[in-house]
Design an enzyme around this catalytic site. Sequence first.
Site, PDB file in Angstrom:
ATOM      1  N   ILE A   1      -3.252  -7.279  14.326  1.00  0.00           N
ATOM      2  CA  ILE A   1      -2.254  -6.996  15.372  1.00  0.00           C
ATOM      3  C   ILE A   1      -2.881  -6.212  16.524  1.00  0.00           C
ATOM      4  CG2 ILE A   1      -0.033  -5.900  15.898  1.00  0.00           C
ATOM      5  CD1 ILE A   1       0.748  -6.284  12.954  1.00  0.00           C
TER       6      ILE A   1
ATOM      7  N   LYS B   1     -11.974  -3.255  17.884  1.00  0.00           N
ATOM      8  CA  LYS B   1     -10.605  -3.635  18.318  1.00  0.00           C
ATOM      9  C   LYS B   1     -10.477  -3.576  19.833  1.00  0.00           C
ATOM     10  CE  LYS B   1      -8.925  -3.070  13.991  1.00  0.00           C
ATOM     11  NZ  LYS B   1      -8.177  -3.934  13.142  1.00  0.00           N
TER      12      LYS B   1
ATOM     13  N   ASP C   1      -4.518  -6.095   4.914  1.00  0.00           N
ATOM     14  CA  ASP C   1      -5.573  -6.924   5.499  1.00  0.00           C
ATOM     15  C   ASP C   1      -5.573  -8.326   4.897  1.00  0.00           C
ATOM     16  OD1 ASP C   1      -6.422  -4.837   7.057  1.00  0.00           O
ATOM     17  OD2 ASP C   1      -7.797  -4.061   5.544  1.00  0.00           O
TER      18      ASP C   1
ATOM     19  N   LYS D   1       7.745 -17.295 -11.124  1.00  0.00           N
ATOM     20  CA  LYS D   1       7.014 -16.124 -11.617  1.00  0.00           C
ATOM     21  C   LYS D   1       5.750 -16.563 -12.378  1.00  0.00           C
ATOM     22  CE  LYS D   1       7.766 -12.159 -14.512  1.00  0.00           C
ATOM     23  NZ  LYS D   1       8.394 -11.827 -15.763  1.00  0.00           N
TER      24      LYS D   1
ATOM     25  N   PHE E   1      -4.866   3.389  14.013  1.00  0.00           N
ATOM     26  CA  PHE E   1      -5.156   4.360  12.961  1.00  0.00           C
ATOM     27  C   PHE E   1      -6.249   3.797  12.064  1.00  0.00           C
ATOM     28  CE2 PHE E   1      -2.360   8.073  12.522  1.00  0.00           C
ATOM     29  CZ  PHE E   1      -1.574   7.875  13.635  1.00  0.00           C
TER      30      PHE E   1
ATOM     31  N   ASN F   1       0.848  -1.198   0.000  1.00  0.00           N
ATOM     32  CA  ASN F   1       0.000   0.000   0.000  1.00  0.00           C
ATOM     33  C   ASN F   1       0.880   1.243   0.000  1.00  0.00           C
ATOM     34  OD1 ASN F   1       0.520   0.781   2.860  1.00  0.00           O
ATOM     35  ND2 ASN F   1      -0.349  -1.260   3.169  1.00  0.00           N
TER      36      ASN F   1
END
Length: 390
Positions: free
Chosen positions: A300, A334, A272, A282, A316, A203
Amino acid sequence: MKSLTNKRIILGVSGSIAAYKAPSIIRRLQDIGAQVKVILTQGGAKFITKLSLQITSKNKVYDNLWDEEKESIITHIELAKWADVILIAPASANTIYDLANAKANNLLTNVVLASDAKMIIAPAMNQQMYKNITVKENIQTLIKRKVALINPSFGNQACGDIGQGTLADPKLIAAFVADTFKNTLITLGATVEEIDPVRFISNKSSGKMGLGIANACIEAGAKVTVIYGNITTKLNDKCDNIKATTAEQMYKSVMENIKNQDIFIACAAVNDYKAKNITKHKIKKTAKPLILELIPTKDILKDVCKLNKKPISIGFAAETENFIQNAKAKLKNKNCDAIILNNVAKSNLGFENDENEIVFIDKKSVTKIKKNSKTKLGVEIVKIIKEKFL
Ligand SMILES: Cc1cc2nc3c(=O)[nH]c(=O)nc-3n(C[C@H](O)[C@H](O)[C@H](O)COP(=O)(O)O)c2cc1C
């Protein structure tokens, strides 16, 4: 026991008979990772040699305000800036008086005045001296100025008296110093999940927001461990920096390092999902669509919040819609203490950018922090954490 890895301690040794215990204090501080530099007063030098302190600290011992050796460096300013903590142990009645009255008559008192490091004193003196009202008042003056006091213990004294005034045990002194730092674990950057030997899923996280927080935590006097994934920013070498590439590695590393942490800030953008199977060779291009099977990675933050002795845990949320609603749902799901909401829908904010605009959401309140550099936001976030949780 907490550690002092990478922490820089100035040990001021003043004129108490207990100065002979200074090498022991140095060793106990080093045992838990500290770097130690010693400043020896003239009084202190009557009770312990420079050589013993030099050999145990593995550093030059400083005892001279009027240093003529270096042309352009002012020793007391250099030492004042170097220190994370100034520990004076033993602290004599005379040195305590000097500190309480802002005197600048030797190298140690000058360094104290010129430094914004945490200050700790461990007095050691005859029990009657320690009872003396002026000594008590001087100590109270220092406590009011946020100087931490390590109480002397009761016992048989060198002079034959029995009472309070004996220097605290060196191991307790080292533990006290370590306890003044809040242990903080921060994850930052992007995790990278392999698909085949040349391709991966990741990301846009740069690590800049996490680094802004890490820097602010260091400035606030915390002991910081950073677990980082893929980043485009330079880490702070005052932190303990640990690399973790994949979500799985980051999970393992967090769980290995979470014990003894006071605060956990999950700033990393952990993927995720990861490929169910990483192909050995490959993947070849064909005319057909390629279907990649992805499986969820471990959560986590959620698992840290399930721990029996969980630290203050802050996550976050990078959202593109239903911002506050999604962030509040994440806070509940969470079971963490706060969520910092990032609006990543705006292209000039959040991921990869130097600036951000965030909302700090805890169980009781929602605090908007307006657009600013990630460095400044780091300072704001640490300020809020201190106000709300510490
Ligand atoms: C034998 C002897 C032992 C001393 N022990 C202590 C002591 O344990 N604590 C203390 O505060 N002062 C003690 N003093 C007095 C200090 O050494 C003296 O006040 C000195 O000026 C302190 O200097 P400094 O604070 O600059 O190191 C002692 C003096 C002598 C002669």
